[in-house]
Design an enzyme around this catalytic site. Structure first.
Site, PDB file in Angstrom:
ATOM      1  N   LYS A  45       0.799 -10.289  -8.413  1.00 21.92           N
ATOM      2  CA  LYS A  45       0.111 -11.549  -7.339  1.00 21.92           C
ATOM      3  C   LYS A  45       1.282 -11.904  -6.445  1.00 21.92           C
ATOM      4  CE  LYS A  45      -3.743 -13.834  -6.343  1.00 21.92           C
ATOM      5  NZ  LYS A  45      -4.919 -12.999  -5.958  1.00 21.92           N
ATOM      6  N   SER A  84      -9.889 -10.733  -5.085  1.00 21.85           N
ATOM      7  CA  SER A  84      -9.605 -12.009  -5.756  1.00 21.85           C
ATOM      8  C   SER A  84     -10.956 -12.639  -5.917  1.00 21.85           C
ATOM      9  CB  SER A  84      -8.507 -12.681  -4.754  1.00 21.85           C
ATOM     10  OG  SER A  84      -8.021 -13.916  -5.649  1.00 21.85           O
TER      11      SER A  84
END
Length: 623
Positions: A193, A392
């Site tokens: 991430k 996401s």
């Protein structure tokens, strides 16, 4: 005196009210005049002209009325993807359409899956034995992929074909923040991430570099394979590896592209128009280069969408934000309300969720997911169709589906969570400032942007991030019939191209939105008439449509054609503009940010996919 002042305020109020009334009347009359303006009659036959002067998007955004009065540059045109594809599908069996023209002079691109979908629809025209002619002054990656599917590919004598491939540099701000005395605190669940890394590092982490390179390589392979199938005669590999080696001996960019087999003809618009006229017929009163044309807007008006069926199609496009938002942005409350209202009407028997979003607020994502679960509780089959990006939060809202369709060029995954908070103790020290105060609990005044974040708050924040990540991976594990350990392995914030995502089990099938609708209809046992889509979306706002017609320019002058060399030359200043925007967003204050940075890099989402939330991280988080 009080009476005089009161009377004066009354007069001013009346004057302001009258001014507003006249303004509303003026725009109302203008809107009525524009709406009543007759459309030009559609020719009986000719060339369907796809003048793609703008970007392909899943859902065009409403116009901002402030643009009209501020004097700012109007937003670029947006072309709804389903309209372009519908026109091509209709044209394939319409005897009035003799040929299709792709006018790509001012094509602004789109997500990789969106462009691939239009290219597939172009193939349908050619399978119907109708010629497709493409024209542009300059071709870059997205425009060339479309043009490669044409039967004749033209380039202007002053034009060029420049293929850059996916990938771009990303600015890193740690050195700047150090000079400013700003400390960026990054909290995350998922080693890939990487959207917050530019604020804490001076370059990519090894994990981010490996993931980004793998994604770029996968998208590049998909692009090259598509072009190779559509245009096998093109010597693409050699041209891309060293374009100057072909262009310089040929004498010009256009001649080099012709020599390499990337284009079929070199000619100006008059020559191109004469070629189209030979296939489609002459215009009623032709000037040199004119031909019988069926403009896209007029053609769509003459062939409206079929009557709504019983397959609801809910679009989730753009950044996912809390509250009510207009088209082009996925407002959690707006989308949930639209779906729940439709469910209350009992008109749909299956639901297709079209996702083209890089994520955003976790609370908004969960609000949408809960509404989709209500449809599932009512016994409706749920199918997800992924567009160019479903990452996401875009994947979070996809978890209720029994089947997920995607494209090889879809960007998905990014199952991870992060928070980024700046503090300014170093900045204050440079200015000779300091801060002090009292507290009653470990959370008093936290997060403290003046003195730094306390260890207690940092532990609380990281625990919140970890909890959101566990919930995310748990949803995916249940939906995809995987173990939590396996989801954690393929999660960690890693972004995947559609082909890899299918191999990993994050996607079920390759297919278009039409494929998803057909499957949902079959699962619900619907007839052909019932199996048509019913679009679950807001009714168009008449006033905003008026503002859009006023703020979006008409046909630009010919000099506004895309210049590939100029586009490449402008990339440094574009990068600086992005950097300024991102730094300013950071300096606005404590926030949880949600970004699919990789999605923006490949044209599959906004440059800064970010949602600023409240400092109280117990209330909201992002993904």
């Amino acid at each position: 005196m009080r009476v005089v002042r009161w009377f004066w305020k009354l007069l001013v109020g009346i004057k302001d009210a009258l001014a507003l009334l006249f303004l509303l009347l003026f725009f109302g009359i203008l809107f009525a005049a524009l709406s009543a303006r007759p459309n030009p009659a559609l020719a009986r036959s000719g060339a369907l002209v796809l003048k793609l002067d703008g970007a392909l998007v899943e859902q065009p955004a409403d116009a901002d009325p402030l643009v009209l009065v501020s004097g700012n540059t109007p937003a670029a045109r947006e072309l709804r993807l389903r309209d372009v594809i519908r026109a091509l599908h209709v044209a394939a069996t319409d005897a009035a359409v003799k040929t299709v023209v792709l006018d790509l002079d001012r094509f602004a691109g789109g997500g990789p899956a969106a462009i691939a979908s239009v290219a597939e629809a172009i193939d349908g025209i050619r399978r119907a034995n109708k010629p497709v002619l493409a024209y542009a002054t300059g071709y870059m990656d997205g425009g060339y992929l479309l043009a490669a599917h044409a039967s004749e590919l033209w380039v202007d004598p002053m034009g060029a074909v420049l293929i850059a491939g996916p990938g771009r540099p990303q600015l890193y701000y740690k050195g700047l923040l150090d000079k400013l005395g700003v400390t960026a605190h990054l909290y995350r669940a998922g080693k890939y991430k990487s959207a917050g890394e530019p604020y804490i590092l001076t370059g990519q982490s090894p994990e981010a570099r490996a993931a980004n390179q793998a994604l770029a390589d996968s998208l590049w392979t998909t692009w090259r394979d598509d072009v190779a199938r559509a245009r096998p005669q093109a010597k693409l590999a050699a041209y891309v590896a060293d374009p100057a080696a072909t262009i310089v001996p040929a004498g010009s960019n256009a001649a080099g592209a012709l020599k390499a087999g990337l284009v079929d003809r070199i000619g100006d618009r008059i020559a191109f128009g004469k070629r189209v006229a030979a296939l489609a017929g002459d215009a009623p009163k032709p000037r040199p280069g004119d031909y019988a044309a069926l403009p896209l807007a007029s053609y769509l008006a003459a062939h409206p969408e079929p009557a709504a069926g019983a397959v609801g199609v809910l679009t989730i496009a753009g950044e996912i934000l809390d509250g009510e938002k207009g088209p082009g942005t996925a407002g959690g409350d707006t989308i949930a309300r639209l779906l729940l209202d439709e469910l209350a009407k009992k008109r749909i028997k299956a639901l297709v969720v079209r996702v083209d979003s890089p994520g955003g607020s976790v609370t908004a994502s969960e609000r949408i997911r809960s509404a989709i679960l209500e449809a599932k509780a009512q016994g409706l089959p749920i199918v997800v169709s992924m567009g160019s990006v479903a990452a996401s939060g875009g994947y979070w809202v996809s978890t209720p589906a029994e089947r997920i369709y995607a494209e090889p060029a879809t960007i998905t995954g990014s199952i991870g969570v992060f928070a980024l908070l700046p503090t300014f103790e170093g900045s204050l020290a440079k200015l000779g400032l300091s801060a002090d105060g009292v507290a009653t609990t470990p959370l008093s005044g936290q997060p403290d942007i003046y003195r730094g974040i306390s260890p207690a708050f940092e532990r609380l924040l990281q625990a919140s991030i970890d909890d959101i990540y566990r919930r995310f991976t748990g949803l995916v594990a249940t939906a995809r019939h995987l173990t939590p350990a396996r989801v954690d392995e393929i999660g960690q914030g890693h972004v995947w191209a559609g082909g890899t995502a299918r191999q990993l089990g994050l996607v079920d099938r390759f297919g278009s939105l039409d494929d998803a609708i057909a499957f949902a209809a079959s699962r619900a046992g619907l007839s052909d008439a019932e199996g048509k889509p019913r679009w679950i979306e807001r009714e168009p706002n008449g006033w905003k449509a008026l503002f859009k017609s006023l703020t979006q320019p008409g046909d630009p002058p010919a000099s506004a054609a895309i210049d590939p060399i100029g586009e490449i030359a402008r990339q440094p200043q574009d990068a600086m503009a992005r950097a300024l925007g991102e730094v300013m967003a950071l300096l606005q204050g404590p926030a949880v940010q949600a970004r699919c940075l990789e999605c923006a890099a490949y044209g599959a989402g906004p440059t800064a996919d970010m949602h600023m939330l409240t400092p109280l991280l117990l209330a909201k988080n992002g993904l």
